[in-house]
Write a protein that holds these residues in place. Structure first.
Motif, PDB file in Angstrom:
ATOM      1  N   LYS A   1      38.079  51.967  48.663  1.00 25.08           N
ATOM      2  CA  LYS A   1      37.096  51.586  49.905  1.00 25.08           C
ATOM      3  C   LYS A   1      36.618  50.072  50.071  1.00 25.08           C
ATOM      4  CE  LYS A   1      35.686  56.313  50.799  1.00 25.08           C
ATOM      5  NZ  LYS A   1      34.381  57.045  50.804  1.00 25.08           N
ATOM      6  N   LEU A   2      36.688  49.424  48.599  1.00 24.50           N
ATOM      7  CA  LEU A   2      35.974  48.203  48.487  1.00 24.50           C
ATOM      8  C   LEU A   2      36.729  47.655  47.294  1.00 24.50           C
ATOM      9  CD1 LEU A   2      33.663  46.555  49.461  1.00 24.50           C
ATOM     10  CD2 LEU A   2      32.168  47.455  47.469  1.00 24.50           C
ATOM     11  N   PHE A   3      37.419  46.447  47.589  1.00 20.52           N
ATOM     12  CA  PHE A   3      38.191  45.709  46.362  1.00 20.52           C
ATOM     13  C   PHE A   3      38.247  44.497  46.716  1.00 20.52           C
ATOM     14  CE2 PHE A   3      41.143  46.874  49.625  1.00 20.52           C
ATOM     15  CZ  PHE A   3      42.037  45.943  49.792  1.00 20.52           C
ATOM     16  N   GLY A   4      38.728  43.627  45.662  1.00 22.05           N
ATOM     17  CA  GLY A   4      38.991  42.115  45.920  1.00 22.05           C
ATOM     18  C   GLY A   4      40.337  41.776  45.237  1.00 22.05           C
ATOM     19  N   ILE A   5      40.813  40.761  45.554  1.00 22.71           N
ATOM     20  CA  ILE A   5      42.305  40.030  44.880  1.00 22.71           C
ATOM     21  C   ILE A   5      41.644  38.934  44.060  1.00 22.71           C
ATOM     22  CG2 ILE A   5      44.332  39.204  45.083  1.00 22.71           C
ATOM     23  CD1 ILE A   5      44.103  42.060  45.845  1.00 22.71           C
ATOM     24  N   ALA A   6      41.601  38.905  42.754  1.00 24.99           N
ATOM     25  CA  ALA A   6      41.086  37.752  42.031  1.00 24.99           C
ATOM     26  C   ALA A   6      42.181  37.162  41.106  1.00 24.99           C
ATOM     27  CB  ALA A   6      39.950  38.265  41.106  1.00 24.99           C
TER      28      ALA A   6
END
Length: 267
Positions: free
Chosen positions: A95-100
């Motif tokens: 539901k909540l993520f980032g691409i790092a």
């Protein structure tokens, strides 16, 4: 913060970026998906470079994360739920993520520049145990961790990020061969102490040692390798009920780090 844009079209470049980062067959890992609020916050605080952070249109990111992203200049957008179902398919849909961007690998020099003890894990392969030790090491002031024969090709492993709650980016974690670890121990001048069932010292003795040491742990089944055991002039044991076969390695590391906390946190 202004209202967030919603990604609804599969043609948006972010969609392909997300698909690429979830592929299990990547030969070169340059980016990683970091999910859930605590790992995201800790990764941002650790200075990890993000392309973007995403929430779902049905579950917008909490204010704390939005503020952290705004301070770092990280763009936040929402992914339409229908599109998220297509992107993640059979995988669990975060539901909540980032691409790092994956940070550069840590080196032994990064450990030398710090003041706390070093944890060396030899043959510890269960990612949950490694992640728990990472969190404890950070909390109790260790300089970093050396992983020998862990089967991890990179610390930017989604399982390890989840297990460590994102703290995997907050202290140096060196992936090394056994020969590299042995060479570092010989050259560093640090005092290596291996944990065994019948040690020269008990864990309670560690608090009186006023110098940096290397705390060496092996797997629960086999313990540290002979080569690493041989290089340690001293061994440590944890008093326990003789009816208990052994302690989980993450528990053992936690007990040892707690015994060293006053020295490591003070340093």
């Amino acid at each position: 913060m202004a209202s967030l844009d919603i990604i609804e079209e599969r043609s948006d470049p972010a969609v392909q970026r997300i698909i690429d980062v979830t592929k299990h067959s990547r030969s070169v890992v340059k980016t990683v998906l970091i999910e859930d609020i605590e790992p995201l916050l800790q990764s941002i605080r650790a200075g990890v470079e993000f392309a973007e952070v995403y929430g779902l249109d049905t579950a917008p990111p909490p204010a704390e994360l939005l503020e952290a992203c705004e301070k770092r200049g990280i763009r936040v957008r929402l992914l339409a739920s229908a599109l998220a179902n297509q992107v993640f398919k059979a995988e669990k849909k975060p539901k909540l993520f980032g691409i790092a961007k994956v940070p550069r690998p840590s080196r032994f020099k990064d450990l030398a520049d710090r003041t706390g003890d070093v944890i060396l894990l030899d043959g510890v392969k269960i990612v949950g145990n490694i992640g728990a030790i990472v969190r404890t090491a950070f909390a109790l002031g260790a300089a970093g961790i050396v992983l020998v024969d862990s089967d991890l090709p990179t610390i930017a492993d989604r399982r390890l990020i989840r297990a460590s709650r994102g703290y995997v980016f907050s202290l140096p974690i060196v992936l090394a061969s056994r020969d590299e670890a042995l060479q570092h121990l010989r050259e560093s001048g640090l005092r290596p102490m291996v944990f065994e069932a019948d040690g020269d010292h008990t864990v309670g003795d560690l608090g009186a040692i006023d110098e940096r040491i290397v705390l060496m742990f092996g797997s629960e089944k086999t313990g540290p390798s002979g080569a690493l055991t041989d290089i340690a002039a001293e061994s440590v044991s944890i008093p326990m009920n003789p009816a208990a076969e052994s302690l989980n390695v993450s528990v053992s590391a936690g007990i040892a780090l707690h015994a060293r906390a006053r020295r490591n946190l003070g340093a």
